[in-house]
Scaffold this active site. Structure first.
Site, PDB file in Angstrom:
ATOM      1  N   SER A 220      19.297  -7.098  16.394  1.00 55.06           N
ATOM      2  CA  SER A 220      20.507  -6.491  16.952  1.00 55.06           C
ATOM      3  C   SER A 220      21.055  -5.453  15.963  1.00 55.06           C
ATOM      4  O   SER A 220      20.386  -4.460  15.685  1.00 55.06           O
ATOM      5  CB  SER A 220      21.528  -7.587  17.271  1.00 55.06           C
ATOM      6  N   ASP A 306      17.614  -7.787  28.235  1.00 58.75           N
ATOM      7  CA  ASP A 306      18.710  -7.689  27.260  1.00 58.75           C
ATOM      8  C   ASP A 306      19.821  -6.780  27.792  1.00 58.75           C
ATOM      9  O   ASP A 306      19.587  -5.600  28.021  1.00 58.75           O
ATOM     10  CB  ASP A 306      18.159  -7.130  25.941  1.00 58.75           C
ATOM     11  N   HIS A 338      19.098 -11.021  24.952  1.00 60.59           N
ATOM     12  CA  HIS A 338      19.465 -10.601  23.600  1.00 60.59           C
ATOM     13  C   HIS A 338      19.225 -11.771  22.657  1.00 60.59           C
ATOM     14  O   HIS A 338      20.107 -12.570  22.381  1.00 60.59           O
ATOM     15  CB  HIS A 338      20.938 -10.176  23.594  1.00 60.59           C
TER      16      HIS A 338
END
Length: 374
Positions: A220, A306, A338
């Site tokens: 991320s 995601d 995610h």
């Protein structure tokens, strides 16, 4: 030192006040007997930390989880009157010898401007001045997350296969006060990245580390930092592992869904408003527009579903870096969002990362992995 308090509450009958403290990236729990003002002495467990507690309705029994960086947490019950404790679970896979797992240590290093950066260091058991090992700088998610002293199966897997890991809490991380937390506002890809490079320099000075074999890994926001490192400081790290990282901040900030409105406001404050003059800087710090600078091997992992970092981010960064003739591997999971939650996908993801590192960082394998091979 003063630490962040995560929360405090009173038990059902008001007998106890329970307070959770984030002390140097670790949960510390204080239980105060409201009547006497004294703190309850928590059960002591060899090398384990009590990470969460709860009380029975009559407040005579307390259940708690205890674990550490070297072991997943187990559930216990503690009788407050008799001081008896009972372990209810043993969650470590029976095929794993607990002694093979590594206990992390908190270290601190000075960054380029003198700011002290906390980090969590995992050193493989076999690492020594005579047996130097490759290493990875690990960057947490966020922005504003924190690498903590809890159990990470992925980090332990890497450490077990001979990679030292330094999980850096670069400026902008939570857990060290508001001043530190706000230090990277409107400054991403600059001082926070320099903190990661200084983490690499700290590793390079350790006698047990092969200074020429240090990579960077993250998911991320940590994936963004991986790509920023390979793009803006292309000679610092030997390889990059990008787990669903943001590479185009303008698009990511514009694609925040309406049900994340409060989250959006916080991100705009921290990173900038993509609908304003901030967009110029956001484009400058987005690796996607500067992929021609990347020279080091890269592996990208992404979930198709995601909602936060869209698949197109990873598709485009892979295509851009490939144009440089740089080794790039791309692992796409059709059924993940995610972060990867399905066990079989985690196994595949960890294995693919390890194969990539063995080939390009440790340089152990004789034959390169063919494109598309599993």
């Amino acid at each position: 030192k003063n630490w962040d308090i995560w929360g405090t509450y009173f038990t059902e009958n008001g007998t106890y006040q329970v307070t959770y403290i984030n002390e140097d990236a670790k949960n510390v729990i204080e239980i105060k007997n409201v009547g006497t003002g004294e703190n309850v002495v928590l059960p002591s467990l060899d090398g384990l930390d009590v990470t969460s507690v709860d009380f029975s309705d009559d407040e005579k029994l307390m259940r708690f989880y205890a674990g550490g960086s070297h072991t997943p947490s187990n559930l216990f019950v503690y009788n407050l009157e008799t001081k008896e404790q009972t372990q209810l679970t043993n969650v470590l896979n029976s095929e794993i010898n607990g002694e093979d797992l590594v206990n992390a240590e908190v270290i601190r290093y000075k960054s380029f401007d003198g700011v002290e950066i906390p980090a969590i260091y995992y050193k493989p058991h076999q690492a020594s001045a005579d047996t130097k090992v490759p290493a990875l700088v690990w960057v947490h998610g966020g922005p504003g997350g924190q690498s903590r002293q809890n159990f990470s199966s992925f980090i332990q897997y890497l450490t077990n296969h001979g990679y030292a890991v330094l999980a850096v809490n670069n400026r902008g991380s939570s857990g060290y006060g508001k001043t530190f937390y706000q230090m990277d506002d409107l400054n991403h890809g600059d001082k926070d990245l320099k903190d990661c490079v200084e983490g690499k320099n700290w590793l390079a000075q350790q006698p047990e580390i092969d200074a020429n074999k240090i990579g960077i890994i993250g998911g991320s926001y940590g994936g963004y930092m991986t790509m920023a490192a390979l793009t803006y400081t292309p000679e610092e790290f030997a390889v990059g592992v990008n787990l669903f990282g943001v590479t185009n901040w303008v698009r990511t900030l514009k694609s925040i869904p309406p049900w994340w409105e409060s989250f959006k406001d916080a991100l705009y404050k921290e990173l900038g408003d993509p609908y304003s003059a901030d967009s110029v800087r956001l484009k400058e710090i987005s690796p996607l527009f500067h992929t021609d600078k990347v020279t080091k091997p890269l592996i990208v992992l992404q979930g198709s579903q995601d909602p936060r970092v869209l698949q197109v981010e990873s598709d485009e960064i892979v295509a851009g870096v490939k144009k440089n003739g740089v080794p790039v591997e791309y692992v796409l999971f059709e059924d993940e969002g995610h972060g990867f939650v399905k066990k079989e996908n985690q196994i595949e993801a960890y294995s693919r990362v390890l194969d990539f590192l063995d080939l390009y960082l440790k340089k152990d394998k004789a034959t390169p992995i063919e494109e598309g091979d599993k």
